[in-house]
Scaffold this active site. Structure first.
Site, PDB file in Angstrom:
ATOM      1  N   CYS A 168       0.802  -1.230   0.000  1.00  0.00           N
ATOM      2  CA  CYS A 168       0.000   0.000   0.000  1.00  0.00           C
ATOM      3  C   CYS A 168       0.829   1.272   0.000  1.00  0.00           C
ATOM      4  CB  CYS A 168      -0.942  -0.023   1.183  1.00  0.00           C
ATOM      5  SG  CYS A 168      -2.128  -1.362   1.016  1.00  0.00           S
ATOM      6  N   PHE A 219      -9.968  -5.299   0.123  1.00  0.00           N
ATOM      7  CA  PHE A 219      -9.161  -4.963  -1.055  1.00  0.00           C
ATOM      8  C   PHE A 219      -9.963  -4.991  -2.346  1.00  0.00           C
ATOM      9  CE2 PHE A 219      -6.031  -5.983   2.129  1.00  0.00           C
ATOM     10  CZ  PHE A 219      -5.105  -4.967   1.947  1.00  0.00           C
ATOM     11  N   HIS A 308      -3.908   7.657   2.488  1.00  0.00           N
ATOM     12  CA  HIS A 308      -4.234   6.324   1.967  1.00  0.00           C
ATOM     13  C   HIS A 308      -5.285   5.675   2.882  1.00  0.00           C
ATOM     14  CE1 HIS A 308      -4.114   2.212   0.712  1.00  0.00           C
ATOM     15  NE2 HIS A 308      -3.588   1.812   1.853  1.00  0.00           N
ATOM     16  N   ASN A 341      -9.809  -0.689  -0.687  1.00  0.00           N
ATOM     17  CA  ASN A 341      -8.368  -0.448  -0.600  1.00  0.00           C
ATOM     18  C   ASN A 341      -7.700  -1.101  -1.823  1.00  0.00           C
ATOM     19  OD1 ASN A 341      -5.628  -0.548  -0.068  1.00  0.00           O
ATOM     20  ND2 ASN A 341      -5.846  -1.181   2.078  1.00  0.00           N
TER      21      ASN A 341
HETATM   22  C1  ST9 Z   1     -13.812  -7.093  -4.831  1.00  0.00           C
HETATM   23  C2  ST9 Z   1     -13.158  -8.085  -3.898  1.00  0.00           C
HETATM   24  C3  ST9 Z   1     -11.740  -8.425  -4.035  1.00  0.00           C
HETATM   25  C4  ST9 Z   1     -11.221  -9.301  -2.947  1.00  0.00           C
HETATM   26  C5  ST9 Z   1      -9.883  -9.839  -3.117  1.00  0.00           C
HETATM   27  C6  ST9 Z   1      -9.157 -10.088  -1.877  1.00  0.00           C
HETATM   28  C7  ST9 Z   1      -7.740 -10.450  -2.052  1.00  0.00           C
HETATM   29  C8  ST9 Z   1      -6.889  -9.861  -1.021  1.00  0.00           C
HETATM   30  C9  ST9 Z   1      -5.715  -9.190  -1.540  1.00  0.00           C
HETATM   31  C10 ST9 Z   1      -4.890  -8.728  -0.424  1.00  0.00           C
HETATM   32  C11 ST9 Z   1      -3.684  -8.050  -0.793  1.00  0.00           C
HETATM   33  C12 ST9 Z   1      -2.940  -7.743   0.438  1.00  0.00           C
HETATM   34  C13 ST9 Z   1      -1.895  -6.778   0.252  1.00  0.00           C
HETATM   35  C14 ST9 Z   1      -1.378  -6.281   1.534  1.00  0.00           C
HETATM   36  C15 ST9 Z   1      -0.973  -4.872   1.407  1.00  0.00           C
HETATM   37  C16 ST9 Z   1      -0.893  -4.225   2.712  1.00  0.00           C
HETATM   38  C17 ST9 Z   1      -1.049  -2.740   2.668  1.00  0.00           C
HETATM   39  C18 ST9 Z   1      -2.173  -2.188   3.556  1.00  0.00           C
HETATM   40  O1  ST9 Z   1      -3.001  -1.351   3.249  1.00  0.00           O
HETATM   41  S1  ST9 Z   1      -2.289  -2.803   5.052  1.00  0.00           S
HETATM   42  C19 ST9 Z   1      -3.990  -2.809   5.351  1.00  0.00           C
HETATM   43  C20 ST9 Z   1      -4.342  -1.697   6.195  1.00  0.00           C
HETATM   44  N1  ST9 Z   1      -5.682  -1.929   6.709  1.00  0.00           N
HETATM   45  C21 ST9 Z   1      -5.884  -2.318   7.959  1.00  0.00           C
HETATM   46  O2  ST9 Z   1      -4.985  -2.494   8.752  1.00  0.00           O
HETATM   47  C22 ST9 Z   1      -7.314  -2.511   8.386  1.00  0.00           C
HETATM   48  C23 ST9 Z   1      -7.664  -1.528   9.434  1.00  0.00           C
HETATM   49  N2  ST9 Z   1      -8.800  -1.984  10.198  1.00  0.00           N
HETATM   50  C24 ST9 Z   1     -10.040  -1.532  10.002  1.00  0.00           C
HETATM   51  O3  ST9 Z   1     -10.306  -0.685   9.155  1.00  0.00           O
HETATM   52  C25 ST9 Z   1     -11.106  -2.059  10.930  1.00  0.00           C
HETATM   53  O4  ST9 Z   1     -10.495  -2.699  12.028  1.00  0.00           O
HETATM   54  C26 ST9 Z   1     -12.101  -3.034  10.261  1.00  0.00           C
HETATM   55  C27 ST9 Z   1     -12.891  -2.305   9.186  1.00  0.00           C
HETATM   56  C28 ST9 Z   1     -11.383  -4.235   9.681  1.00  0.00           C
HETATM   57  C29 ST9 Z   1     -13.083  -3.524  11.343  1.00  0.00           C
HETATM   58  O5  ST9 Z   1     -13.696  -2.426  11.964  1.00  0.00           O
HETATM   59  P1  ST9 Z   1     -13.647  -2.254  13.556  1.00  0.00           P
HETATM   60  O6  ST9 Z   1     -14.254  -0.955  13.876  1.00  0.00           O
HETATM   61  O7  ST9 Z   1     -12.260  -2.517  14.034  1.00  0.00           O
HETATM   62  O8  ST9 Z   1     -14.653  -3.402  14.007  1.00  0.00           O
HETATM   63  P2  ST9 Z   1     -14.605  -4.421  15.260  1.00  0.00           P
HETATM   64  O9  ST9 Z   1     -13.669  -3.989  16.328  1.00  0.00           O
HETATM   65  O10 ST9 Z   1     -16.020  -4.698  15.631  1.00  0.00           O
HETATM   66  O11 ST9 Z   1     -13.999  -5.740  14.570  1.00  0.00           O
HETATM   67  C30 ST9 Z   1     -14.741  -6.428  13.590  1.00  0.00           C
HETATM   68  C31 ST9 Z   1     -13.973  -7.668  13.240  1.00  0.00           C
HETATM   69  O12 ST9 Z   1     -12.798  -7.268  12.509  1.00  0.00           O
HETATM   70  C32 ST9 Z   1     -11.732  -8.106  12.964  1.00  0.00           C
HETATM   71  N3  ST9 Z   1     -10.454  -7.466  12.655  1.00  0.00           N
HETATM   72  C33 ST9 Z   1     -10.052  -6.200  12.867  1.00  0.00           C
HETATM   73  N4  ST9 Z   1      -8.792  -6.035  12.445  1.00  0.00           N
HETATM   74  C34 ST9 Z   1      -8.389  -7.219  11.952  1.00  0.00           C
HETATM   75  C35 ST9 Z   1      -7.173  -7.674  11.378  1.00  0.00           C
HETATM   76  N5  ST9 Z   1      -6.132  -6.854  11.179  1.00  0.00           N
HETATM   77  N6  ST9 Z   1      -7.110  -8.944  10.960  1.00  0.00           N
HETATM   78  C36 ST9 Z   1      -8.160  -9.791  11.108  1.00  0.00           C
HETATM   79  N7  ST9 Z   1      -9.356  -9.394  11.642  1.00  0.00           N
HETATM   80  C37 ST9 Z   1      -9.447  -8.133  12.072  1.00  0.00           C
HETATM   81  C38 ST9 Z   1     -12.007  -8.197  14.459  1.00  0.00           C
HETATM   82  O13 ST9 Z   1     -11.263  -9.252  15.037  1.00  0.00           O
HETATM   83  C39 ST9 Z   1     -13.509  -8.434  14.475  1.00  0.00           C
HETATM   84  O14 ST9 Z   1     -13.759  -9.794  14.260  1.00  0.00           O
HETATM   85  P3  ST9 Z   1     -14.950 -10.508  15.080  1.00  0.00           P
HETATM   86  O15 ST9 Z   1     -14.642 -10.304  16.545  1.00  0.00           O
HETATM   87  O16 ST9 Z   1     -16.217  -9.815  14.680  1.00  0.00           O
HETATM   88  O17 ST9 Z   1     -14.900 -11.940  14.662  1.00  0.00           O
END
Ligand code: ST9
Length: 399
Positions: A168, A219, A308, A341
């Site tokens: 990113c 993503f 970003h 993203n």
């Molecule tokens: C068109 C479709 C295409 C799809 C294709 C997909 C292919 C993927 C491709 C991937 C490429 C990857 C490249 C990597 C590049 C990295 C560069 C970056 O930007 S780095 C990226 C930078 N971006 C970030 O770092 C994301 C930033 N985080 C956020 O924006 C928010 O935490 C949120 C939107 C994910 C959740 O909203 P929030 O208000 O926090 O809500 P809550 O507190 O209520 O939690 C809800 C649930 O979310 C869970 N959970 C949370 N975090 C994580 C985690 N890291 N891990 C796992 N789970 C996570 C949490 O455990 C809970 O689960 P549960 O208890 O319900 O079971």
């Protein structure tokens, strides 16, 4: 040697631009398939034949609901999946097929974005002197930069650089590199292209792999292109943003917080749930250092912001620690909502959206801030910071 300049210092001065690098054109593109976020959990579990994994589907639904994303674009469609059933299974060796598809699709998407940037810039593609291409979606040489140069008909003397796996922060890094190239090579016109298709990292859900569920919620695919050059030649070239200062910072002891690795079954990745907090704790130091280097102080709410949008929580944390008004990150939140993203590409969409908003404001007689900041984040954890100046005669063509 015969005529002046006589000294190495004079030669060096003659080779350098007089003014700062500036953004002279921006273009973006997405693949045709658009998926609504509300429908994505049903879609993903159906196409990966994983309907029985109800807990994981519940988790994906919860994250999608909190993501601040309305829709995303994706290259991979059901026909491609039917032709490549191994793509849903991370343990199957599918890298060859993924790279084959990405090798064609990534530069083609970049070319669509670049054509728009070049059209806005107003000069022929053959005036481009340098190309900086960023992607994590391919693993082959010659790379996407070589193919993009052919697609656009660039000169064979174009100086090409490919950045791989910057994730990113690829957009931020490419723009910083373009700034250096433009300011150190008089007359240089640099095409920056970022293009990502998540096909390289798409696979089915697995218990114990929360990273994949997060990735599936956040993503999307897209390409962004920017023309960068110093000393714009009026009236054809008009600066959208001047690049006043650029820096990169690595947050200590965060090597494991965001990671990506190419394996036989595609790209695997890890994104710690600490990322929003870690960024929140570190962005202000980067900003203070940047403005100190320029010899000015800035009130954060007096600036425009191109952050970003890595995830909704990242924007929330940054908004909170900087005490920003809730309108300040509107361009970033809009891009997150409409496209998700798109990794390194996303910040180019934000710059594009921001200049559209600034132009609309100017049309209505409003005054947008002259000074602003672009920030991008990725593995490292790396923070790219750039201080921007938007000339008051902002180009209205993007409207
Ligand atoms: C068109 C479709 C295409 C799809 C294709 C997909 C292919 C993927 C491709 C991937 C490429 C990857 C490249 C990597 C590049 C990295 C560069 C970056 O930007 S780095 C990226 C930078 N971006 C970030 O770092 C994301 C930033 N985080 C956020 O924006 C928010 O935490 C949120 C939107 C994910 C959740 O909203 P929030 O208000 O926090 O809500 P809550 O507190 O209520 O939690 C809800 C649930 O979310 C869970 N959970 C949370 N975090 C994580 C985690 N890291 N891990 C796992 N789970 C996570 C949490 O455990 C809970 O689960 P549960 O208890 O319900 O079971």
């Amino acid at each position: 040697m015969g005529s002046a300049p006589a000294t190495v210092q004079e030669m060096r001065r003659a080779q350098r631009a007089d003014g700062p690098a500036a953004v002279l054109g921006i273009g973006t593109a997405n693949p045709p398939t658009c998926l609504a976020q509300d429908d994505y959990p049903d879609y993903y579990f159906r196409v990966t034949n994983s309907e029985h994994l109800t807990d994981l589907k519940g988790k994906l639904t919860r994250i999608c609901n909190k993501s601040g994303i309305k829709q995303r674009y994706i290259h991979l469609n059901e026909d491609l999946l039917a032709a490549n059933p191994d793509f849903t299974d991370r343990t199957r060796p599918s890298l060859d097929a993924r790279v084959d598809i990405a090798s064609a699709a990534v530069p083609e998407l970049a070319a669509a974005a670049a054509a728009k940037a070049i059209a806005e810039w107003g000069r022929p593609a053959t005036d481009i002197t340098h190309l900086v291409f960023s992607t994590y979606s391919g693993a082959r040489a010659p790379s996407a930069d070589r193919r993009l140069a052919s697609l656009l008909g660039l000169r064979p003397t174009v100086s090409r650089t490919i950045l791989n796996l910057h994730g990113c922060y690829g957009g931020g890094r490419s723009l910083q590199l373009a700034k250096e190239l433009a300011e150190n090579n008089r007359g240089a016109r640099v095409l920056v292209a970022c293009s990502e298709i998540t096909l390289i990292a798409f696979y089915g859900p697995e218990g114990g792999c929360a990273d994949n569920i997060l990735g599936q919620a956040l993503f999307g695919d897209g390409a962004g292109a920017v023309i960068v050059g110093a000393d714009p030649v009026a009236p054809v070239e008009r600066p959208l943003y001047e690049m006043a200062f650029a820096s990169q910072t690595t947050i200590p002891e965060t090597e494991d917080a965001i990671s990506m690795q190419i394996n036989k079954g595609g790209m695997e990745y890890h994104i710690s749930n600490q990322v929003p907090r870690l960024l929140g704790c570190n962005v202000e130091r980067c900003l203070v250092d940047a403005f100190r280097a320029l010899g000015v102080s800035a009130a954060w709410n007096d600036l425009f912001w191109a952050i970003h949008p890595g995830g909704r929580a990242i924007l929330d944390h940054i908004e909170g620690v900087l005490g920003l008004d809730d309108t300040k990150l509107a361009a970033s939140r809009h891009v997150l909502s409409e496209f998700g993203n798109m990794s390194g590409t996303t910040v180019i969409f934000v710059l594009d959206e921001l200049r559209r908003r600034r132009a609309a404001m100017a049309k209505q007689g409003g005054e947008a801030p002259e000074w602003g900041v672009m920030m991008a984040f990725g593995p490292g954890i790396t923070i790219e910071t750039m201080v921007l100046h938007a000339p008051s005669n902002l180009d209205l063509k993007g409207n």
